[in-house]
Scaffold this motif. Structure first.
Motif, PDB file in Angstrom:
ATOM      1  N   PHE A   1       0.838  -1.207   0.000  1.00  0.00           N
ATOM      2  CA  PHE A   1       0.000   0.000   0.000  1.00  0.00           C
ATOM      3  C   PHE A   1       0.872   1.256   0.000  1.00  0.00           C
ATOM      4  N   ALA A   2       1.887   1.296   0.837  1.00  0.00           N
ATOM      5  CA  ALA A   2       2.740   2.480   0.946  1.00  0.00           C
ATOM      6  C   ALA A   2       3.533   2.732  -0.331  1.00  0.00           C
ATOM      7  N   VAL A   3       3.984   1.670  -0.991  1.00  0.00           N
ATOM      8  CA  VAL A   3       4.770   1.821  -2.210  1.00  0.00           C
ATOM      9  C   VAL A   3       3.972   2.531  -3.308  1.00  0.00           C
ATOM     10  N   ASP A   4       2.658   2.365  -3.300  1.00  0.00           N
ATOM     11  CA  ASP A   4       1.823   3.032  -4.302  1.00  0.00           C
ATOM     12  C   ASP A   4       1.911   4.557  -4.217  1.00  0.00           C
ATOM     13  N   TYR A   5       2.267   5.088  -3.083  1.00  0.00           N
ATOM     14  CA  TYR A   5       2.248   6.533  -2.876  1.00  0.00           C
ATOM     15  C   TYR A   5       3.620   7.185  -3.005  1.00  0.00           C
ATOM     16  N   PHE A   6       4.646   6.404  -3.234  1.00  0.00           N
ATOM     17  CA  PHE A   6       5.983   6.944  -3.456  1.00  0.00           C
ATOM     18  C   PHE A   6       6.526   6.319  -4.732  1.00  0.00           C
ATOM     19  N   ASP A   7       6.979   7.166  -5.668  1.00  0.00           N
ATOM     20  CA  ASP A   7       7.533   6.607  -6.895  1.00  0.00           C
ATOM     21  C   ASP A   7       8.920   6.026  -6.611  1.00  0.00           C
ATOM     22  N   ALA A   8       9.454   5.314  -7.579  1.00  0.00           N
ATOM     23  CA  ALA A   8      10.723   4.603  -7.398  1.00  0.00           C
ATOM     24  C   ALA A   8      11.861   5.573  -7.080  1.00  0.00           C
ATOM     25  N   ALA A   9      11.904   6.709  -7.757  1.00  0.00           N
ATOM     26  CA  ALA A   9      12.976   7.677  -7.509  1.00  0.00           C
ATOM     27  C   ALA A   9      12.906   8.235  -6.088  1.00  0.00           C
TER      28      ALA A   9
ATOM     29  N   ARG B   1      15.738   7.730  -3.205  1.00  0.00           N
ATOM     30  CA  ARG B   1      16.349   8.917  -2.609  1.00  0.00           C
ATOM     31  C   ARG B   1      16.137   8.935  -1.105  1.00  0.00           C
ATOM     32  N   LEU B   2      14.920   8.654  -0.643  1.00  0.00           N
ATOM     33  CA  LEU B   2      14.620   8.680   0.785  1.00  0.00           C
ATOM     34  C   LEU B   2      15.357   7.562   1.517  1.00  0.00           C
ATOM     35  N   ARG B   3      15.401   6.393   0.932  1.00  0.00           N
ATOM     36  CA  ARG B   3      16.086   5.272   1.594  1.00  0.00           C
ATOM     37  C   ARG B   3      17.593   5.521   1.659  1.00  0.00           C
TER      38      ARG B   3
END
Length: 173
Positions: free
Chosen positions: A154-162, A166-168
């Motif tokens: 669910f969370a991955v749907d709201y953050f794109d791959a880039a 970048r955040l990680r």
């Protein structure tokens, strides 16, 4: 001049201050790496994760305590086997459904279903049915497995791959 995160061998107090500065700088770097539109989503998902974790921990404590007090420790071996089978079966059923519905909608209905099933199980357990306590115990393991998997999906749907990369990368520096 000492770098944050390093200690001088002569003064233990200085070591603690240095570690605090390092943690504060790492947190500041992570927060500033987020873009304005990501901060709101991050706060939402962090809050949701906190609420789910608190609810699941309370559920675990309640289910285990009631089970041990009313059913007894001698029933734990077969109950753990049953809990494993329930978790595997439920995870398989979840895998069949997860790609067929929107993740946010599925998450909502999973939460509603969990509330109804846990509420019904608690009502039956309050009536003195030991099988209901075993069911609640097994249900906790199922919900833990399915909600952890789906929360990440669910969370991955709201953050794109880039954004995720970048955040990680900022989180680990």
């Amino acid at each position: 001049d000492e770098c944050p995160g390093q200690a001088r061998k002569s003064d233990a107090g200085e070591y603690k201050v240095s570690q605090r500065r390092s943690a504060r700088n790492a947190h500041h770097g992570f927060v500033t790496a987020m873009r304005a539109n990501e901060r709101q989503r991050f706060v939402f998902f962090a809050s949701l994760s906190l609420l789910l974790s608190a609810a699941q921990n309370l559920g675990l404590v309640g289910a285990e305590s009631l089970f041990l007090a009313r059913v007894g420790v001698e029933r734990l071996p077969e109950t753990f086997i049953a809990a494993s089978l329930v978790a595997v079966t439920g995870s398989f059923a979840y895998a069949l459904v997860v790609g067929r519905a929107r993740n946010d909608s599925l998450f909502f209905w999973m939460l509603c279903g969990a509330v109804l099933v846990v509420g019904a199980g608690a009502a039956v357990a309050a009536g003195g049915q030991p099988a209901a306590l075993t069911g609640l115990f097994c249900l906790w393991y199922l919900l833990q497995a399915v909600f952890l998997s789906h929360f990440l999906t669910f969370a991955v749907d709201y953050f794109d791959a880039a954004s995720s990369k970048r955040l990680r990368s900022e989180e680990h520096t």
